[in-house]
Write a protein that holds these residues in place. Structure first.
Motif, mmCIF file in Angstrom:
data_model
loop_
_atom_site.group_PDB
_atom_site.id
_atom_site.type_symbol
_atom_site.label_atom_id
_atom_site.label_comp_id
_atom_site.label_asym_id
_atom_site.label_seq_id
_atom_site.Cartn_x
_atom_site.Cartn_y
_atom_site.Cartn_z
ATOM 1 N N ARG A 280 34.177 -25.566 -24.724
ATOM 2 C CA ARG A 280 33.463 -24.971 -25.851
ATOM 3 C C ARG A 280 32.183 -25.754 -26.114
ATOM 4 O O ARG A 280 32.151 -26.980 -25.978
ATOM 5 C CB ARG A 280 34.343 -24.974 -27.106
ATOM 6 C CG ARG A 280 35.572 -24.079 -27.012
ATOM 7 C CD ARG A 280 36.481 -24.290 -28.196
ATOM 8 N NE ARG A 280 36.900 -25.694 -28.288
ATOM 9 C CZ ARG A 280 37.764 -26.154 -29.180
ATOM 10 N NH1 ARG A 280 38.287 -25.341 -30.074
ATOM 11 N NH2 ARG A 280 38.095 -27.437 -29.195
ATOM 12 N N LEU A 281 31.148 -25.030 -26.517
ATOM 13 C CA LEU A 281 29.868 -25.664 -26.812
ATOM 14 C C LEU A 281 29.946 -26.361 -28.168
ATOM 15 O O LEU A 281 30.331 -25.755 -29.171
ATOM 16 C CB LEU A 281 28.759 -24.609 -26.834
ATOM 17 C CG LEU A 281 27.324 -25.144 -26.818
ATOM 18 C CD1 LEU A 281 26.986 -25.674 -25.434
ATOM 19 C CD2 LEU A 281 26.342 -24.053 -27.214
ATOM 20 N N ARG A 282 29.605 -27.625 -28.188
ATOM 21 C CA ARG A 282 29.584 -28.400 -29.430
ATOM 22 C C ARG A 282 28.154 -28.868 -29.667
ATOM 23 O O ARG A 282 27.491 -29.362 -28.750
ATOM 24 C CB ARG A 282 30.529 -29.603 -29.321
ATOM 25 C CG ARG A 282 31.971 -29.226 -28.987
ATOM 26 C CD ARG A 282 32.661 -28.533 -30.146
ATOM 27 N NE ARG A 282 32.804 -29.430 -31.278
ATOM 28 C CZ ARG A 282 33.821 -30.282 -31.428
ATOM 29 N NH1 ARG A 282 34.777 -30.351 -30.508
ATOM 30 N NH2 ARG A 282 33.886 -31.054 -32.495
ATOM 31 N N VAL A 283 27.680 -28.731 -30.901
ATOM 32 C CA VAL A 283 26.283 -29.005 -31.227
ATOM 33 C C VAL A 283 26.192 -30.210 -32.156
ATOM 34 O O VAL A 283 26.959 -30.328 -33.126
ATOM 35 C CB VAL A 283 25.619 -27.776 -31.888
ATOM 36 C CG1 VAL A 283 24.157 -28.069 -32.212
ATOM 37 C CG2 VAL A 283 25.720 -26.565 -30.961
ATOM 38 N N ASN A 284 25.255 -31.084 -31.870
ATOM 39 C CA ASN A 284 25.005 -32.252 -32.710
ATOM 40 C C ASN A 284 24.640 -31.782 -34.127
ATOM 41 O O ASN A 284 23.713 -30.980 -34.296
ATOM 42 C CB ASN A 284 23.856 -33.065 -32.117
ATOM 43 C CG ASN A 284 23.669 -34.406 -32.782
ATOM 44 O OD1 ASN A 284 23.817 -34.537 -33.990
ATOM 45 N ND2 ASN A 284 23.314 -35.405 -31.985
ATOM 46 N N PRO A 285 25.347 -32.241 -35.159
ATOM 47 C CA PRO A 285 25.068 -31.781 -36.530
ATOM 48 C C PRO A 285 23.635 -32.034 -36.981
ATOM 49 O O PRO A 285 23.136 -31.339 -37.883
ATOM 50 C CB PRO A 285 26.063 -32.587 -37.375
ATOM 51 C CG PRO A 285 27.157 -32.959 -36.432
ATOM 52 C CD PRO A 285 26.494 -33.166 -35.105
ATOM 53 N N SER A 286 22.967 -33.001 -36.373
ATOM 54 C CA SER A 286 21.601 -33.312 -36.789
ATOM 55 C C SER A 286 20.552 -32.465 -36.066
ATOM 56 O O SER A 286 19.356 -32.577 -36.360
ATOM 57 C CB SER A 286 21.301 -34.795 -36.531
ATOM 58 O OG SER A 286 21.306 -35.073 -35.138
ATOM 59 N N PHE A 287 20.995 -31.608 -35.144
ATOM 60 C CA PHE A 287 20.046 -30.828 -34.340
ATOM 61 C C PHE A 287 19.507 -29.653 -35.149
ATOM 62 O O PHE A 287 20.256 -28.789 -35.598
ATOM 63 C CB PHE A 287 20.733 -30.334 -33.068
ATOM 64 C CG PHE A 287 19.850 -29.495 -32.181
ATOM 65 C CD1 PHE A 287 18.504 -29.797 -32.009
ATOM 66 C CD2 PHE A 287 20.365 -28.401 -31.512
ATOM 67 C CE1 PHE A 287 17.696 -29.030 -31.186
ATOM 68 C CE2 PHE A 287 19.570 -27.627 -30.683
ATOM 69 C CZ PHE A 287 18.230 -27.938 -30.522
ATOM 70 N N GLU A 288 18.198 -29.636 -35.322
ATOM 71 C CA GLU A 288 17.513 -28.527 -35.975
ATOM 72 C C GLU A 288 16.362 -28.076 -35.087
ATOM 73 O O GLU A 288 15.761 -28.887 -34.378
ATOM 74 C CB GLU A 288 16.972 -28.948 -37.346
ATOM 75 C CG GLU A 288 18.056 -29.348 -38.336
ATOM 76 C CD GLU A 288 17.478 -29.774 -39.673
ATOM 77 O OE1 GLU A 288 16.224 -29.859 -39.768
ATOM 78 O OE2 GLU A 288 18.255 -30.023 -40.609
ATOM 79 N N THR A 289 16.060 -26.809 -35.125
ATOM 80 C CA THR A 289 14.985 -26.293 -34.284
ATOM 81 C C THR A 289 14.421 -25.013 -34.873
ATOM 82 O O THR A 289 15.128 -24.265 -35.565
ATOM 83 C CB THR A 289 15.490 -26.013 -32.853
ATOM 84 O OG1 THR A 289 14.399 -25.542 -32.054
ATOM 85 C CG2 THR A 289 16.597 -24.965 -32.850
ATOM 86 N N GLU A 290 13.154 -24.775 -34.609
ATOM 87 C CA GLU A 290 12.528 -23.502 -34.957
ATOM 88 C C GLU A 290 12.348 -22.633 -33.718
ATOM 89 O O GLU A 290 11.797 -21.539 -33.801
ATOM 90 C CB GLU A 290 11.174 -23.749 -35.632
ATOM 91 C CG GLU A 290 11.295 -24.455 -36.976
ATOM 92 C CD GLU A 290 9.953 -24.616 -37.663
ATOM 93 O OE1 GLU A 290 8.940 -24.124 -37.113
ATOM 94 O OE2 GLU A 290 9.910 -25.222 -38.746
ATOM 95 N N SER A 291 12.829 -23.133 -32.590
ATOM 96 C CA SER A 291 12.721 -22.383 -31.339
ATOM 97 C C SER A 291 13.759 -21.267 -31.311
ATOM 98 O O SER A 291 14.967 -21.514 -31.450
ATOM 99 C CB SER A 291 12.934 -23.313 -30.140
ATOM 100 O OG SER A 291 13.186 -22.575 -28.966
ATOM 101 N N GLU A 292 13.298 -20.046 -31.104
ATOM 102 C CA GLU A 292 14.220 -18.912 -31.022
ATOM 103 C C GLU A 292 15.157 -19.057 -29.831
ATOM 104 O O GLU A 292 16.347 -18.722 -29.914
ATOM 105 C CB GLU A 292 13.418 -17.610 -30.925
ATOM 106 C CG GLU A 292 14.266 -16.340 -30.961
ATOM 107 C CD GLU A 292 14.805 -15.957 -29.584
ATOM 108 O OE1 GLU A 292 15.889 -15.339 -29.521
ATOM 109 O OE2 GLU A 292 14.145 -16.299 -28.578
#
Length: 328
Positions: A280-292
């Motif tokens: 399963r894909l797990r995402v760093n909680p601090s990761f933010e992006t404006e990239s679509e």
């Protein structure tokens, strides 16, 4: 200019595990007698039982010439450059290098076998999937068996209960080859130069990898990044779960790698996302992006299962990688 690598690997007389013994005998005869073609044909007929066809003999002679073991000097046969190099000490490592330089697919086969034993049918499929230019019919095993027998003759592959597996010597070759063959001048047919990518760039670092290892990895994933869906070979990297620099013993381990787009490789190496033991894909909680693109392919897929074919990545490697992240 580097000559085209050979698609067909021709068997030697004498049996499936005696190719090297036969090769050595041929080269010794050529070196000591400088025979004419008729004399070389006659020697084969006198040396091997049930060998009489001139065409069959000349097919093998032609192959040895193409590899560079022998060549014609006027009407007589002499050792070629590869033959002279090999007979200096009859070293298996020298022979393997010569065979890999001149034949398509031997290294990719060894990389595939490093992941576990394979039947001859699986080997045939692996070679076709990785090297479509080989061109034999799906399900045909004769050509695959000839490749296996060359490697068996060199002591790199053995047969176990109907399957073929690397020997200890084979594993040692694979462990070293992924970096040592990185600058090989070979590009798979029908692809652009970026498919070769012996040295490829990411936003994190540059590293070198054997192009046959690269194409082996990409073929296992249908040449597609399983996270982003990017399917252009020139835009894909070989990403290591346990890092290239910290775990050199796993550099050529197919259960430690997957193809990722260059952007997603950089994001993975920077620990912006990971894959857990259930894929399963797990995402760093601090990761933010404006990239679509990153929103759609990473953030929106958090918790979703990544399509890893045949569970190709070892869960233990993922667990070990994720332990170091601190947020999984």
């Amino acid at each position: 200019m580097t000559p085209d690598r050979l698609r067909s690997i021709v068997p030697m007389f004498g049996g499936g595990t005696s190719y090297i013994e036969t090769l050595n005998a041929v080269l010794e005869f050529v070196a000591s007698h400088n025979p004419t073609t008729d004399e070389l044909v006659g020697w084969h007929r006198g040396t091997f039982d049930r060998v009489s066809s001139r065409d069959s003999i000349l097919r093998r002679v032609s192959y040895l010439k193409q590899v560079g073991f022998i060549q014609q000097d006027g009407k007589r046969w002499v050792l070629g450059e590869a033959g002279r190099e090999y007979v200096e000490d009859y070293d298996v490592e020298t022979l393997l290098r010569i065979m890999c330089e001149r034949n398509i697919g031997l290294r990719s086969l060894m990389y595939a076998l490093a992941a576990g034993p394979m039947t001859i049918e699986e080997i045939s499929g692996q070679q076709l999937d990785t090297h479509p230019e080989l061109g034999w019919s799906r399900g045909e095993t004769d050509m695959a068996l000839q490749r296996v027998n060359w490697l068996r003759s060199m002591g790199l592959v053995e047969k176990q209960d109907g399957e073929y597996a690397l020997t200890d010597a084979g594993h040692q070759f694979v462990d070293a080859a992924v970096a040592e063959w990185a600058n090989t001048a070979w590009t798979p047919k029908g692809t652009d130069d970026a498919m070769m990518a012996g040295v490829y760039e990411t936003t994190v670092q540059a590293r070198s990898v054997d192009p046959e290892f690269r194409v082996t990895v990409l073929s296992r994933y249908n040449r597609t990044c399983p996270v982003s869906g990017v399917d252009h070979p020139g835009l894909l990297d070989v990403a290591h779960v346990l890092s290239w620099s910290d775990y050199p013993e796993h550099r050529a381990d197919l259960s430690n790698v997957l193809p990722l787009s260059k952007t997603h490789h950089a994001a993975f190496d920077r620990a912006l996302f990971t894959i857990d033991q259930e894929y399963r894909l797990r995402v760093n909680p601090s990761f933010e992006t404006e990239s679509e693109v990153l929103q759609r392919t990473i953030l929106d897929q958090a918790g979703e299962r990544v399509l890893i074919p045949d569970d190709s990545i070892a869960p233990a490697y993922l667990a070990q990688h994720n332990e170091s992240l601190g947020w999984v």
